[in-house]
Design a protein around this motif. Structure first.
Motif, PDB file in Angstrom:
ATOM      1  N   GLU A  71      -4.715  -8.063   4.407  1.00 33.90           N
ATOM      2  CA  GLU A  71      -3.851  -7.819   3.259  1.00 33.90           C
ATOM      3  C   GLU A  71      -3.912  -8.980   2.265  1.00 33.90           C
ATOM      4  OE1 GLU A  71      -0.003  -7.126   4.817  1.00 33.90           O
ATOM      5  OE2 GLU A  71      -0.491  -5.165   5.692  1.00 33.90           O
ATOM      6  N   HIS A  74      -6.975  -8.687   0.230  1.00 34.81           N
ATOM      7  CA  HIS A  74      -6.797  -7.671  -0.816  1.00 34.81           C
ATOM      8  C   HIS A  74      -5.927  -8.211  -1.950  1.00 34.81           C
ATOM      9  CE1 HIS A  74      -8.954  -4.485   1.116  1.00 34.81           C
ATOM     10  NE2 HIS A  74      -8.178  -4.506   2.218  1.00 34.81           N
ATOM     11  N   GLU A  75      -4.879  -8.940  -1.587  1.00 34.46           N
ATOM     12  CA  GLU A  75      -4.004  -9.505  -2.612  1.00 34.46           C
ATOM     13  C   GLU A  75      -4.739 -10.501  -3.499  1.00 34.46           C
ATOM     14  OE1 GLU A  75      -0.676 -11.156  -0.651  1.00 34.46           O
ATOM     15  OE2 GLU A  75       0.187  -9.224  -0.066  1.00 34.46           O
ATOM     16  N   GLU A  78      -6.798  -8.531  -5.878  1.00 36.37           N
ATOM     17  CA  GLU A  78      -5.947  -7.966  -6.931  1.00 36.37           C
ATOM     18  C   GLU A  78      -5.491  -9.049  -7.910  1.00 36.37           C
ATOM     19  OE1 GLU A  78      -5.366  -4.880  -7.529  1.00 36.37           O
ATOM     20  OE2 GLU A  78      -6.472  -4.142  -5.771  1.00 36.37           O
TER      21      GLU A  78
END
Length: 768
Positions: A71, A74-75, A78
């Motif tokens: 995660e 992914h952050e 982003e």
């Protein structure tokens, strides 16, 4: 009868133990034990459940952490996208503001007397200039690429910009604006270098990614640092592979060097090839590759030593041989890539190989007569056993067993060798084999009579499992030693030494030329021959001394036999003196026994008979007590004594010549004795008209004929001038041949006098 049987099966009530007592007794032992066991099982169950629970908890925590890492990645992605979007928004906002200011200025252009607003000018002028400046745009583009770790695109952009803007390459004076841009450019370039270094230094970086990172560093002018990263990465990968492999070395102690050398040298080859593809044939980088490879080879040799079995074991010997074979083979392959590492490898391995050889041969020397440790699994040709068993005596086979044990030991050693070990360490190994054979010969000498006072063999502490007392047993020892030296041992060694000539390749320095191999084998055969000569000469010495000296210590062959007589020629018998007649009979007896024991070994039989005859004459030539009698002026001398001595010498020469074994050395010694006798008698003024040499020769031949004819005394039969058969009338082995040596001084004097005149048994000249 029935009641008594019932009483036996059903005892009386008084003998039955009450149930309460039984319960109390068993409860105190069985139930308590069961309860204790149950408690322990319950505790164990709780511990297992706790352990399983802990493992489950840890596993779940690990899964949660893995998910959080994913995660977070992914952050981060982003976030990078968001930053890029915000940058675009800011760019659009600035463009829109500037456009609105332009429209506002056009709407108010008709008011000419209006004073320009300085704040508006301040905002209006710089912003369009800043946004229209391509340098600023380029730097922002590079920042975006670096933020996205797009190193390849950033590298291409920097390279193109450097080609298009000459000021970036120049070092002369420039404007403040150009200098500021150059500093910003260099700063972005350094940031790209850091990212490339970071990629290359990652432990799990792939080969393609590493290659791209190194190529990028080369373009940025960091070639030496990039090459160092390549060597560091290769060393790290090799170290990981070795760490994975090392725990399995104990499982395969003999063959682990093969795998280890494959890991090391394949990595050296791969690194050399990658260096050539990425960096080209630059000599600087080639030298760095060589230095790195040498360091890895030194580490490889240390690993082999540290993980090898104990040096005195056969496993260590085999491991060392495989190490030499495989590593030198890989070095030969690397020569095509310009790396010559064979000499360095041999220098590093030689001390270890010599240590293994020394300890293994030391172990072999201890096992020469350890008949309980014979390894039946070693494959020896049946010809070996049949060749030695022919010498087995009817009473004991220990002698044959010792010979087979020696051959088993040699076979075990030769089985561990590889072709390249033979090429580079063959001379050392042959020398050690000859030393081992010499130790075996020393042990056989101790089995012969007359060795109790031999100081030269006191360092041989092995227990001799047999003693040779009779002539046949002593000849069997000589036969076995001769067969091993002349046939069996050379055939075993040549089988290992000769195949390497088949693998010889042009330009391969690891293969020793055939001429060198032939020289080594010839020198080795001479060493074996020298060891056998010790055994042969010891047998001849003790045999001759047992003939010369009686059990009472008296000398049978003394000067007195040439002093007796009244000087009248008519009473002189034309036969040799009694000791030399006895010598002739002794040789007949030994020839008979040798014909049976050494069947098929005619070469050895002639060697022994020739050496025995030489030994008698050498003893006579150097015995000062014998010549002292003639030189004593108080002793009367007779002319017939000189004639008898000369006849005895001619008789001895004729024995050798007619028996068919080499007589050249015998003739030389006999001639020297004759000349000394003539000088001695002449010095004493003993005048004698000696017959011509032809008379002595014919008389000696006639004497041999008489002795062979026996009591008949027939002079009609002729003696064969080429060969004489010495086994007509004596056909049994005698136990009286091993008489004790009574004179140590004579024995040592004889040994020192004769050892310098020994001839090799490889006789080729047979005089008729």
């Amino acid at each position: 009868m029935e009641s008594s049987e019932e009483d036996d099966y059903f005892p009386s009530i008084e003998s039955i133990t009450p149930q309460s007592k039984i319960d109390s007794v068993h409860q105190s032992h069985t139930e308590k034990g069961i309860r204790k066991l149950c408690c322990e099982l319950l505790d164990l169950k709780d511990a297992v459940e706790n352990l399983c629970g802990n493992r489950g908890t840890e596993y779940l925590a690990f899964l949660r952490m893995s998910e959080e890492v994913v995660e977070m990645e992914h952050e981060l992605v982003e976030l990078r996208k968001h930053i890029s979007a915000q940058g675009i928004i800011v760019q659009d906002l600035m463009t829109g503001v500037c456009r609105q200011l332009e429209e506002w200025n056009r709407e108010n252009a008709d008011i000419s007397d209006t004073k320009p607003d300085p704040e508006v000018d301040e905002v209006q002028d710089p912003l369009p200039n800043e946004m229209d400046d391509p340098k600023k745009i380029f730097l922002e583009k590079i920042d975006v690429l670096l933020a996205g770790h797009k190193v390849e695109e950033a590298l291409e952009a920097l390279d193109a910009e450097e080609r298009n803007v000459p000021e970036l390459k120049g070092s002369g004076d420039s404007s403040t604006e150009a200098s500021s841009y150059k500093s910003s450019f260099i700063e972005r370039k350094a940031m790209l270098e850091d990212q490339l270094f970071e990629i290359a230094e990652q432990p799990a970086v792939g080969a393609n990614e590493l290659k791209k990172a190194l190529s990028g560093l080369i373009k940025l002018g960091k070639g030496p640092s990039a090459h160092q990263l390549l060597l560091k990465s290769s060393g790290s990968r090799l170290q990981k592979k070795i760490e994975v492999f090392l725990p399995s070395c104990s499982v395969c102690p003999k063959t682990f060097p093969a795998t280890l050398s494959r890991l090391v040298f394949s990595m050296i080859s791969l690194t050399t090839r990658e260096s050539g593809l990425i960096f080209g044939d630059n000599p600087v980088y080639t030298n760095r590759i060589v230095q790195w490879a040498e360091w890895e080879i030194e580490s490889f040799v240390r690993l082999v030593k540290d993980n090898a079995p104990s040096s005195e074991t056969v496993s260590a010997f085999r491991a060392a041989s495989i190490c030499v074979q495989d590593s030198l083979s890989y070095c030969s392959m690397l020569e095509s890539q310009g790396l010559k590492l064979s000499k360095l490898l041999l220098v590093l391995l030689r001390p270890y190989i010599e240590e293994v050889l020394e300890l293994n041969f030391r172990r072999a020397r201890k096992a020469v007569f350890d008949l309980m440790e014979v390894d039946e699994n070693l494959a020896l040709s049946p010809h070996f056993f049949s060749s030695l068993s022919a010498f087995a005596t009817s009473s004991d086979s220990v002698l044959v067993d010792s010979g087979m044990q020696f051959l088993y030991i040699i076979a075990d050693i030769l089985e561990q060798l590889t072709p390249l070990v033979v090429s580079h360490f063959g001379g050392n190994i042959l020398t050690r084999i000859s030393q081992l054979f010499d130790k075996y010969i020393d042990a056989l000498i101790r089995a012969l009579p007359g060795t109790s006072d031999d100081d030269s063999l006191t360092d041989l502490k092995e227990t001799i499992p047999f003693r040779a007392e009779t002539d046949s047993e002593q000849l069997a020892i000589l036969g076995i030693a001769f067969t091993i030296m002349d046939e069996l041992l050379p055939s075993m060694v040549v089988k290992i030494w000769s195949p390497k000539s088949e693998n010889q390749e042009s330009g391969n320095e690891n293969i020793v030329p055939n001429a060198s191999t032939t020289t080594e084998l010839k020198d080795w055969r001479r060493q074996l021959q020298h060891s056998f000569d010790k055994l042969r000469d010891h047998f001849c010495m003790q045999y001759v001394l047992s003939f010369i000296y009686s059990r009472e210590g008296k000398t049978r062959l003394n000067a007195q036999i040439y002093l007796d007589g009244d000087g009248e020629d008519s009473q002189w018998d034309t036969l040799p003196s009694l000791p030399f007649q006895a010598l002739f009979a002794k040789l007949q007896q030994l020839a008979t026994v040798a014909g049976d024991v050494l069947l098929g070994k005619e070469k050895l039989q002639k060697i022994l008979l020739a050496r025995l005859t030489e030994t008698v004459l050498m003893w006579l030539s150097d015995e000062q007590e014998f010549w002292g009698v003639f030189e004593d002026k108080s002793t009367p001398l007779q002319p017939l004594g000189l004639q008898q001595l000369i006849l005895d010498m001619h008789f001895t020469v004729e024995i050798a010549r007619f028996a068919g074994y080499p007589s050249r050395h015998v003739h030389q010694i006999a001639s020297a004795i004759t000349a000394r006798a003539i000088r001695t008698f002449t010095a004493r003024d003993v005048e004698s008209a000696l017959p011509v040499d032809e008379w002595f020769v014919e008389t000696a031949k006639s004497a041999i004929n008489k002795l062979l004819m026996g009591a008949s005394g027939s002079d009609t039969s002729e003696i064969d001038d080429e060969h004489i058969i010495l086994h007509d009338d004596i056909g049994s082995d005698s136990d009286n041949t091993a008489s004790s040596l009574s004179s140590v001084e004579s024995f040592e004097s004889f040994a020192s006098a004769s050892m310098g005149e020994l001839e090799s048994p490889n006789f080729t000249d047979q005089e008729s």
